[in-house]
Design a protein around this motif. Structure first.
Motif, PDB file in Angstrom:
ATOM      1  N   SER A   1      36.687  44.432  32.425  1.00  0.00           N
ATOM      2  CA  SER A   1      37.495  43.327  32.946  1.00  0.00           C
ATOM      3  C   SER A   1      38.580  43.814  33.903  1.00  0.00           C
ATOM      4  O   SER A   1      38.992  43.080  34.802  1.00  0.00           O
ATOM      5  CB  SER A   1      38.139  42.552  31.796  1.00  0.00           C
TER       6      SER A   1
ATOM      7  N   LYS B   1      38.828  42.231  37.853  1.00  0.00           N
ATOM      8  CA  LYS B   1      39.959  41.647  38.587  1.00  0.00           C
ATOM      9  C   LYS B   1      39.848  41.942  40.072  1.00  0.00           C
ATOM     10  O   LYS B   1      39.930  41.042  40.919  1.00  0.00           O
ATOM     11  CB  LYS B   1      41.288  42.219  38.071  1.00  0.00           C
TER      12      LYS B   1
ATOM     13  N   SER C   1      35.866  32.112  39.893  1.00  0.00           N
ATOM     14  CA  SER C   1      37.010  32.448  39.035  1.00  0.00           C
ATOM     15  C   SER C   1      36.763  32.013  37.600  1.00  0.00           C
ATOM     16  O   SER C   1      37.048  32.767  36.649  1.00  0.00           O
ATOM     17  CB  SER C   1      38.280  31.784  39.568  1.00  0.00           C
TER      18      SER C   1
ATOM     19  N   LEU D   1      36.551  34.364  34.232  1.00  0.00           N
ATOM     20  CA  LEU D   1      37.440  34.105  33.103  1.00  0.00           C
ATOM     21  C   LEU D   1      36.657  33.797  31.830  1.00  0.00           C
ATOM     22  O   LEU D   1      37.026  34.230  30.733  1.00  0.00           O
ATOM     23  CB  LEU D   1      38.376  32.939  33.435  1.00  0.00           C
TER      24      LEU D   1
ATOM     25  N   THR E   1      44.293  39.513  29.209  1.00  0.00           N
ATOM     26  CA  THR E   1      43.656  39.836  30.489  1.00  0.00           C
ATOM     27  C   THR E   1      43.238  38.575  31.229  1.00  0.00           C
ATOM     28  O   THR E   1      43.371  38.481  32.458  1.00  0.00           O
ATOM     29  CB  THR E   1      42.438  40.742  30.259  1.00  0.00           C
TER      30      THR E   1
ATOM     31  N   MET F   1      44.338  37.385  34.998  1.00  0.00           N
ATOM     32  CA  MET F   1      43.315  37.082  35.994  1.00  0.00           C
ATOM     33  C   MET F   1      43.476  35.676  36.536  1.00  0.00           C
ATOM     34  O   MET F   1      43.375  35.448  37.751  1.00  0.00           O
ATOM     35  CB  MET F   1      41.923  37.272  35.382  1.00  0.00           C
TER      36      MET F   1
ATOM     37  N   TRP G   1      48.670  39.821  41.411  1.00  0.00           N
ATOM     38  CA  TRP G   1      48.150  40.484  40.202  1.00  0.00           C
ATOM     39  C   TRP G   1      49.160  41.469  39.627  1.00  0.00           C
ATOM     40  O   TRP G   1      49.550  41.368  38.456  1.00  0.00           O
ATOM     41  CB  TRP G   1      46.833  41.167  40.556  1.00  0.00           C
TER      42      TRP G   1
END
Length: 425
Positions: free
Chosen positions: A159, A163, A194, A198, A209, A213, A358
């Protein structure tokens, strides 16, 4: 008549060995080392020489935070390392190795034109989503989250790389349709991508996380030009979905309720980590107890070298040290924003915007959790917390920004050169 004695007449001692000619040729290993050093130096000269002030500013703050992070991981993890491996340096040594790998990756990415990633954005996205999908079936569970994959003894967190892959893909989508942002359908593919990323992360129950994101992806789209009403709808839907997901987990919901009611009875120990982190900050006072002298790292704070490393920073270096770290992140963000303002290419601007959102919000969330302004979410402090996947992916993202600033510098140099030529004529 005296006898003349010359050099040849001096008697040689029997114990004196004859002088032998020594070889003037250097050893082969020394030649190889010097050749390797010269090659590395040539590469670094080519990559990092004659760049802009913004380039060196971002690079300098990054190197400082990485070096400081390795030092703090070594200090914070010494007791846990001693208990687990009978070696107080084991976790710190791993972090140092991850830092070397990440810096090499950053160097390589900073030398590659960003257009290379734009043309391969779909392949990068599909590969990252596929690896994250495999986590659901073959992932390794750590502290209730199934978000790691172990291969040949090496464990990594897909993960963290997802990103960056999604930011690269979203930037390519948005740059391609920049003239159609007023049409609602234009935003459907970025939102779907997206949501898919997710969803895969949340399938592994890694809420922290997923929150980072979501903020990064939505922040990128808003900065790109997403209509306000559409952005509010997305935020509303995401908030409802997040509440529903948290309500399905008793531990997550318990942590939130414990955070909202810190003085209430806590039989399950949901506030244990936060309380001891707060005690560590209080113990540090103004100047700290000294490097390596933390008491809370003696198994009082779970994940002390990861999610709660800022508490150890505050304990060992005091309020002054904690403020210095915060200022360094502010200056890092300022350097990223300055590069964003200098960037003319649309795709590159979106990359820098996504990386900035981010890193800034992940740092804010981590520090806010340690200060008990947010419930515990399990988010590492960028460039400082222990963890190879987080450090390497973050340095890779900064490498992309450095590559973009390199292009900016070349562009401004070409403009200045053309201007001088026109004046000379």
């Amino acid at each position: 008549m005296s006898k003349r004695v010359g050099i040849s007449a001096v008697p040689r001692s029997r114990t004196t060995a004859p002088i032998r000619a020594t070889s003037s040729k250097p050893k082969a290993s020394k030649i190889q080392f010097e050749s390797l050093f010269a090659t590395i130096r040539a590469i670094f000269d080519r990559v990092y020489r004659a760049q802009s002030n913004e380039f060196y500013t971002l690079l300098g703050f990054t190197l400082f935070l990485v070096a400081f992070g390795v030092l703090m991981v070594l200090s914070a993890s010494s007791i846990d390392s001693l208990i687990a491996n009978n070696n107080a340096l084991s976790i710190g040594a791993k972090q140092f190795g991850y830092a070397i790998i990440g810096l090499i990756g950053m160097t390589i990415l900073s030398a590659i034109p960003v257009r290379v990633w734009q043309h391969r954005s779909v392949v990068i996205l599909l590969a990252s989503l596929s690896v994250q999908f495999l986590v659901i079936f073959f992932g390794k569970e750590v502290n209730g989250n199934k978000n790691w994959i172990s291969i040949f003894g090496f464990t990594f967190q897909p993960s963290e790389f997802l990103k960056l892959a999604v930011i690269i893909a979203l930037s390519a989508m948005l740059a391609k349709n920049v003239d159609y942002f007023h049409i609602s359908k234009t935003w459907t593919p970025p939102i779907v991508v997206s949501a898919a990323a997710l969803g895969l992360v949340l399938a592994g129950r890694d809420l922290g996380t997923a929150i980072v994101m979501a903020i990064a992806f939505l922040g990128l789209m808003v900065l790109a030009g997403m209509p306000t009403n559409l952005a509010l709808k997305v935020v509303g839907i995401a908030s409802v979905a997040g509440i529903l997901l948290m309500s399905q987990s008793s531990s997550r919901w318990g942590r939130i309720l414990a955070w909202l009611n810190p003085s209430a009875p806590d039989p399950n120990g949901y506030n244990w980590q936060s309380e001891h982190g707060e005690w560590a900050i209080a113990a540090g006072r103004l100047f700290g107890v000294g490097l390596g002298e933390s008491k809370m790292k003696w198994s009082w704070i779970p994940e002390v070298e990861n999610d709660f490393i800022f508490a150890i920073i505050a304990e060992e270096f005091g309020l002054i040290g904690a403020l210095v770290v915060i200022v360094m992140f502010v200056l890092l963000a300022r350097a990223l924003v300055r590069i964003l303002n200098r960037t003319q290419d649309t795709y590159s601007r979106f990359i820098v915007a996504g990386v900035t959102v981010w890193l800034v919000f992940q740092a804010l969330i981590n520090i806010a959790v340690v200060l008990r302004l947010l419930p515990v979410l399990g988010v590492p402090l960028p460039l400082i917390s222990a963890g190879g996947s987080s450090l390497i992916s973050t340095l890779g993202a900064i490498g992309l920004v450095l590559s973009i600033e390199r292009s900016n510098h070349l562009g401004f140099g070409a403009v200045r050169s053309a201007s001088r030529n026109r004046k000379a004529r």
